[in-house]
Design a protein around this motif. Structure first.
Motif, PDB file in Angstrom:
ATOM      1  N   SER B  40       0.824  -1.204   0.000  1.00 14.28           N
ATOM      2  CA  SER B  40       0.000   0.000   0.000  1.00 14.28           C
ATOM      3  C   SER B  40       0.861   1.258   0.000  1.00 14.28           C
ATOM      4  CB  SER B  40      -0.894   0.004   1.224  1.00 14.28           C
ATOM      5  OG  SER B  40      -0.099  -0.034   2.387  1.00 14.28           O
ATOM      6  N   ARG B  42       1.258   5.211   1.282  1.00  9.25           N
ATOM      7  CA  ARG B  42       0.738   5.930   2.442  1.00  9.25           C
ATOM      8  C   ARG B  42       0.860   7.433   2.262  1.00  9.25           C
ATOM      9  NH1 ARG B  42       3.410   1.731   3.570  1.00  9.25           N
ATOM     10  NH2 ARG B  42       2.532   0.070   4.848  1.00  9.25           N
ATOM     11  N   ASN B 148      17.056   5.525  10.672  1.00  9.15           N
ATOM     12  CA  ASN B 148      16.197   4.485  10.123  1.00  9.15           C
ATOM     13  C   ASN B 148      16.333   3.195  10.915  1.00  9.15           C
ATOM     14  OD1 ASN B 148      14.483   5.130   8.014  1.00  9.15           O
ATOM     15  ND2 ASN B 148      16.198   5.418   6.617  1.00  9.15           N
ATOM     16  N   LEU B 151      14.747   3.576  14.487  1.00  9.89           N
ATOM     17  CA  LEU B 151      13.293   3.686  14.398  1.00  9.89           C
ATOM     18  C   LEU B 151      12.692   2.334  14.032  1.00  9.89           C
ATOM     19  CD1 LEU B 151      12.761   7.120  12.615  1.00  9.89           C
ATOM     20  CD2 LEU B 151      12.696   6.620  15.039  1.00  9.89           C
ATOM     21  N   GLY B 152      13.304   1.679  13.042  1.00  9.22           N
ATOM     22  CA  GLY B 152      12.809   0.377  12.613  1.00  9.22           C
ATOM     23  C   GLY B 152      12.876  -0.639  13.746  1.00  9.22           C
ATOM     24  N   ILE B 170      12.813   9.940   6.031  1.00  7.56           N
ATOM     25  CA  ILE B 170      12.335   8.793   6.797  1.00  7.56           C
ATOM     26  C   ILE B 170      10.933   8.421   6.334  1.00  7.56           C
ATOM     27  CG2 ILE B 170      11.687   7.960   9.080  1.00  7.56           C
ATOM     28  CD1 ILE B 170      13.884   9.768  10.176  1.00  7.56           C
ATOM     29  N   PRO B 171      10.777   7.200   5.845  1.00  4.20           N
ATOM     30  CA  PRO B 171       9.459   6.779   5.389  1.00  4.20           C
ATOM     31  C   PRO B 171       8.511   6.586   6.570  1.00  4.20           C
ATOM     32  CG  PRO B 171      11.059   4.998   5.179  1.00  4.20           C
ATOM     33  CD  PRO B 171      11.800   6.177   5.701  1.00  4.20           C
ATOM     34  N   ARG B 172       7.254   6.792   6.358  1.00  6.40           N
ATOM     35  CA  ARG B 172       6.207   6.599   7.370  1.00  6.40           C
ATOM     36  C   ARG B 172       6.534   7.335   8.664  1.00  6.40           C
ATOM     37  NH1 ARG B 172       4.989   0.383   6.122  1.00  6.40           N
ATOM     38  NH2 ARG B 172       6.573   0.120   4.556  1.00  6.40           N
ATOM     39  N   SER B 175       3.642   7.405  11.238  1.00  4.73           N
ATOM     40  CA  SER B 175       3.468   6.173  12.023  1.00  4.73           C
ATOM     41  C   SER B 175       4.587   6.025  13.035  1.00  4.73           C
ATOM     42  CB  SER B 175       3.472   4.932  11.140  1.00  4.73           C
ATOM     43  OG  SER B 175       2.939   5.175   9.899  1.00  4.73           O
ATOM     44  N   ALA B 176       5.803   6.375  12.620  1.00  3.81           N
ATOM     45  CA  ALA B 176       6.945   6.256  13.528  1.00  3.81           C
ATOM     46  C   ALA B 176       6.740   7.157  14.731  1.00  3.81           C
ATOM     47  CB  ALA B 176       8.235   6.623  12.806  1.00  3.81           C
ATOM     48  N   ALA B 179       4.090   5.781  17.012  1.00  5.12           N
ATOM     49  CA  ALA B 179       4.447   4.543  17.705  1.00  5.12           C
ATOM     50  C   ALA B 179       5.531   4.747  18.750  1.00  5.12           C
ATOM     51  CB  ALA B 179       4.895   3.490  16.692  1.00  5.12           C
ATOM     52  N   SER B 508       8.805   7.964  -3.137  1.00  4.41           N
ATOM     53  CA  SER B 508       9.981   7.926  -2.262  1.00  4.41           C
ATOM     54  C   SER B 508      10.986   6.892  -2.742  1.00  4.41           C
ATOM     55  CB  SER B 508       9.577   7.580  -0.830  1.00  4.41           C
ATOM     56  OG  SER B 508       8.605   8.464  -0.376  1.00  4.41           O
ATOM     57  N   ALA B 509      10.471   5.728  -3.150  1.00  7.43           N
ATOM     58  CA  ALA B 509      11.376   4.658  -3.572  1.00  7.43           C
ATOM     59  C   ALA B 509      12.162   5.057  -4.808  1.00  7.43           C
ATOM     60  CB  ALA B 509      10.585   3.387  -3.848  1.00  7.43           C
TER      61      ALA B 509
END
Lengths: 347, 559
Positions: B40, B42, B148, B151-152, B170-172, B175-176, B179, B508-509
């Motif tokens: 998906s 985001r 990264n 966070l991951g 930083i992706p997402r 959400s990071a 969380a 982003s990718a």
């Protein structure tokens, strides 16, 4: 490259299908019903071997914690993995949505992945021919040096670069062969025009191989030196008496003596065929462009780690491991066919 | 020699057989793809201009010193040319209540300072704080990788510094933040911020940037200058050669040609492509977006200006004016090259200027760094990329409890004391006699000061921007503000000001693959005509998706 790494790399393919594995097991038992080894009771064996077990325990623990447990993480290859789902790393793993082979589908449809794949295979093939034999030749050469002092000195000098980091190795090459390096300045001082050694995508293959040789050939030599030391010196003496020359001795005694080790390392190298290293290519990427320097490891880094798309990267890693496993199995089979034991053998 | 392996081999047999079956199943993946789903995307935008009940109220802070004498044109902060009198303490009691050591992670560029045990500066500030802060200092060049990773792994320190230019990578991030970090809205929104008077004086735009998912998740470190980049040059060396800085794009090429002398080991530039883009007026809002002639969002590479800039930069590379170390490796230290005179021009953040000048003038006699005023390559007014993002953000670990969080906020508040307070003197200069000596024009850092102070506390706080006097470089503030005031009228208007964007995953990718392709073109490995193909690939790989997102944000703006 160690056996342990190869096994762990192969290990990542293990997780998804325990049922298939258990299906294979009874078949095997049926074929070979008597298990001879279990005659001594477990307790007696424990009492007998406890010292050996204690000695192997730390290594086993290390293997378990750093190689086998992380294998579970491969499940993200089949998920739309969100590291921030749930309230812990484990629950993120459990609550990320399952997408089956979606990541693999996207991966195999990505031309950039196949570019990286082709680059990696090309580099491995090239290095197999132009790098793999060098430590063997070096070892044989050094083995013929009689003075132990000189031998120890050359050996130390030759394997020292192994301990340098890639940043250092590449800086060293830059200072020597770069446009502002020693060679370029010497050529300019002589009135010439230096050519591009480090920024030519067409010769990048040769460049990375020579860097690898400079860094690791001396280190690779050590194993072969040890194998050479195992060859019975009497064989040489007798064949010399029988009139065998230097070349015949090498062909009939030295190389056959080295063959098990050569085959073993070749198998392990093949299992690792899709890993050519990361830093070396990452650091020189801009210099020669993605077209030449993108390998699977850098692809995974840019497409997965850097973008947080972990499932995609895990899929690429799993694919890499599967190819490695197939290569190991095939190479081992081949080793058996030519009469070697290989990495493992049947009883 | 074969024995050790041979012995181990039999034990692995079963294991490897087991694996064989697993591998076969993976190999069958292609056949099973009927039941697979795609990852998906985001994408989202948040308009912080219309948020209510989240942003802290701006409460001005009075300090006892006189107003700054070098006045900047908004948004340029003013500065002092001399050391003011009347510096006093503004925070009477220690912010810490003797809680556990605060773990913090901050970036450093250059040599890492000594750790807590061997660092008198950290010890002195910690004594004032009441609760010690222990810094894990990480290399600023690879900070994003480290971020990264932690966070991951969901393993964050009590206080985490994240530079704004890394946060966008930083992706997402939303959400990071949700969380891993404490939602600071209840502690700081509206009047609540008055408990932290230093932070209450931050400009509102800085707080706007600290919003993720419509909640306040960080304490911003407000920017002290609106420019992301400038082109610096070694004025001393150019003067020596009897040359002046370039005022047109042709002069830039000409000067570059004149100073490049490989025989002497001198080249003109590091990679100045970003600056060249500015000269050609390529849009730069939101990392490379602008509005096209039709008012629709347009990505930098799609503009004719970009094509012209790429053509010029390719010419510069082809002429061999960029230092070969920069061309040859990612690891090249172009600051070092500039300091040693191996390159004459270098593009970098304004932040490089004062520090390098102060340090290098002690080493190289006459060392003089100056910025090249931005010009237009194509006539008319120049275009100057703006940057209102904070320098960095400080995040607080989630779930530490109310008492601990207010303690951490008080510590951040203490570290945020503005220029003109004794807290700021200690934070910025250390201990008198040890880290600095007091001169008539203000504190001058000692060698120990340079060694132990690396902006540690700066990166877990923020301050109302104002330029303190720079006794080591007395003319710096005037030079900076002259340059800044001259550039200020030309700052690009960001059409999406106050809007936070979470980019589509596909976009982003493809940021790195895209920049790889541009690098190939600029460095002459692919012809310029390939740019059209690159643009086409960009559109297909998330570009149009991102464009729709930005267009949508514009339509909804202010609603």
């Amino acid at each position: 490259m160690s056996t342990r790494e190869a096994i762990a790399a192969a290990g990542s393919a293990d997780h998804p299908t325990p049922p298939a594995a258990s299906a294979a097991a009874p078949r095997r038992r049926a074929r070979r019903p008597t298990v001879v080894r279990n005659r001594v009771p477990l307790r007696a064996r424990l009492r007998r071997d406890w010292a050996l077990l204690a000695m192997v325990a730390p290594a086993g623990l290390l293997l378990l914690v750093f190689h086998y447990l992380p294998v579970i993480g491969n499940v993200v290859a089949f998920q739309d993995y969100d590291p921030y789902a749930g309230n812990s790393a484990i629950s993120a793993l459990l609550s990320s949505p399952w997408i089956g082979f979606g990541n693999f589908q996207a991966l195999f449809a990505d031309p950039a992945f196949w570019d990286a794949f082709v680059n990696t295979v090309t580099i491995t093939a090239f290095q197999l021919v132009f790098f793999f034999p060098i430590p063997i030749a070096l070892a044989i050469l050094l083995h013929s040096v009689l003075s132990p002092k000189l031998r120890a000195f050359v050996q130390t000098v030759a394997y020292l670069p192994h301990f340098f980091s890639w940043v250092l190795v590449i800086t060293f090459f830059l200072q020597m062969l770069g446009g502002d390096g020693l060679l370029a300045h010497a050529i300019r001082a002589l009135g010439g025009t230096p050519w591009n050694i480090l920024t030519n995508p067409d010769t990048f293959l040769v460049l990375v191989t020579s860097q690898a040789v400079w860094k690791d050939a001396g280190w690779g030599m050590i194993v072969f030196l040890a194998a050479l030391a195992m060859i019975d010196i009497n064989l040489y003496e007798q064949s010399a008496v029988d009139g065998a020359g230097r070349w015949r001795r090498m062909w009939h005694i030295t190389l056959p003596g080295l063959r098990p080790v050569i085959v073993l390392l070749l198998i392990l190298r093949l299992g690792d065929a899709l890993s050519v290293g990361f830093e070396q290519y990452y650091l020189q990427r801009d210099a020669v462009g993605r077209g030449a320097a993108e390998v699977i490891d850098t692809f995974v880094y840019y497409q997965s780690i850097a973008t947080g798309n972990y499932g995609y990267g895990a899929a690429a890693g799993l694919f890499k491991a599967a190819i490695g496993l197939v290569l190991i199995l095939a190479a081992n089979k081949f080793a058996h066919l030519i009469g070697e034991r290989g990495v493992y053998s049947k009883l | 020699m074969t024995q050790p392996w041979a012995g181990a081999a039999t034990n692995r047999r079963h294991f490897l057989t087991l694996l064989g079956a697993g591998a076969a199943a993976v190999g069958a993946g292609g056949l099973l793809s009927g039941c697979s789903k795609a990852v998906s995307s985001r994408a989202a935008t948040t308009d912080t201009n219309t948020l209510t009940g989240v942003l802290p109220k701006l409460i001005d802070l009075k300090v006892a010193i006189p107003a700054p004498d070098i006045v900047g044109v908004a948004p340029i902060p003013s500065a002092y040319s001399t050391w003011p009198s009347g510096i006093t303490s503004v925070i009477p009691e220690a912010p810490g209540r003797g809680g556990a050591t605060i773990k913090a992670m901050t970036p450093v560029w250059g040599t890492a300072p000594p750790g807590l045990a061997n660092n008198a500066y950290l010890q002195a500030v910690n004594a004032k704080l009441g609760t010690p802060v222990d810094f894990s200092v990480q290399d600023g060049m690879t900070y994003a990788d480290k971020l990264n990773a932690i966070l991951g792994a969901r393993d964050v320190p009590d206080l985490l510094c994240a530079p704004s230019w890394e946060v966008v990578k930083i992706p997402r991030m939303t959400s990071a933040a949700q969380a891993l970090f404490e939602d600071l809205t209840p502690y700081l929104a509206g009047d609540a911020v008055s408990a932290y008077p230093m932070m209450a004086a931050f400009p509102t735009v800085a707080w706007q940037n600290s919003v993720w998912g419509e909640r306040l998740y960080a304490v911003p470190n407000p920017t002290d200058g609106p420019f992301p980049l400038a082109l610096f040059y070694r004025k001393d060396l150019l003067d020596k050669m009897g040359l002046v800085y370039p005022k047109t794009i042709d002069e830039l090429f000409e000067v570059g040609k004149q100073v490049t002398n490989p025989g002497k080991g001198t080249w003109a530039f590091d990679d100045i492509f970003q600056m060249v883009q500015m000269y050609f007026k390529v849009p730069g809002s939101k990392d490379g977006w602008g509005l096209g002639p039709d008012g629709a969002p347009i990505r930098n590479i799609e503009t004719p200006q970009f094509k012209a800039a790429a053509e010029f930069m390719a010419k510069v590379y082809k002429a061999g004016m960029v230092h070969p170390d920069v061309v040859g490796s990612k690891g090249a230290d172009s600051k070092q090259l500039l300091q040693s005179g191996k390159i004459i021009f270098k593009s970098d953040g304004i932040g490089m200027w004062q520090g390098m000048q102060a340090e290098q003038q002690k080493i190289t006699k006459g060392f003089k760094l100056a910025p090249v005023p931005i010009f237009s390559a194509t006539g008319g007014d120049p275009l100057v990329w703006g940057d209102q993002d904070p320098i960095s953000y400080t995040f607080i670990k989630k779930g530490l409890g109310k008492d601990r969080i207010t303690e951490l906020l008080r510590v951040i508040n203490w570290c945020s004391a503005p220029f003109g307070t004794s807290e700021a003197v200690l934070r910025d200069y250390g201990v008198e006699g040890k880290h600095y000596t007091m001169s008539a024009s203000g504190p001058v850092k000692t060698d120990l000061g340079f060694k132990e102070l690396q902006n540690q506390y700066f990166f877990i706080s923020g301050r109302r921007p104002v330029g303190g006097p720079q006794p080591a470089t007395p003319t710096y503030n005037a030079e900076l503000i002259t340059y800044s005031n001259a550039m200020a009228p030309f700052i690009e208007k960001d059409p999406w000001v106050g809007i936070k964007i979470e980019w589509p995953a596909k976009f982003s990718a493809n940021v790195v693959p895209l920049s790889d392709k541009i690098t190939d073109i600029v460095r002459g490995r692919r012809p310029l005509s390939d740019l059209d193909a690159v643009i086409k690939e960009f559109k297909a790989n998330g570009g149009d998706e991102a464009r729709a997102l930005l267009a949508n944000a514009l339509t909804n703006k202010g609603k």
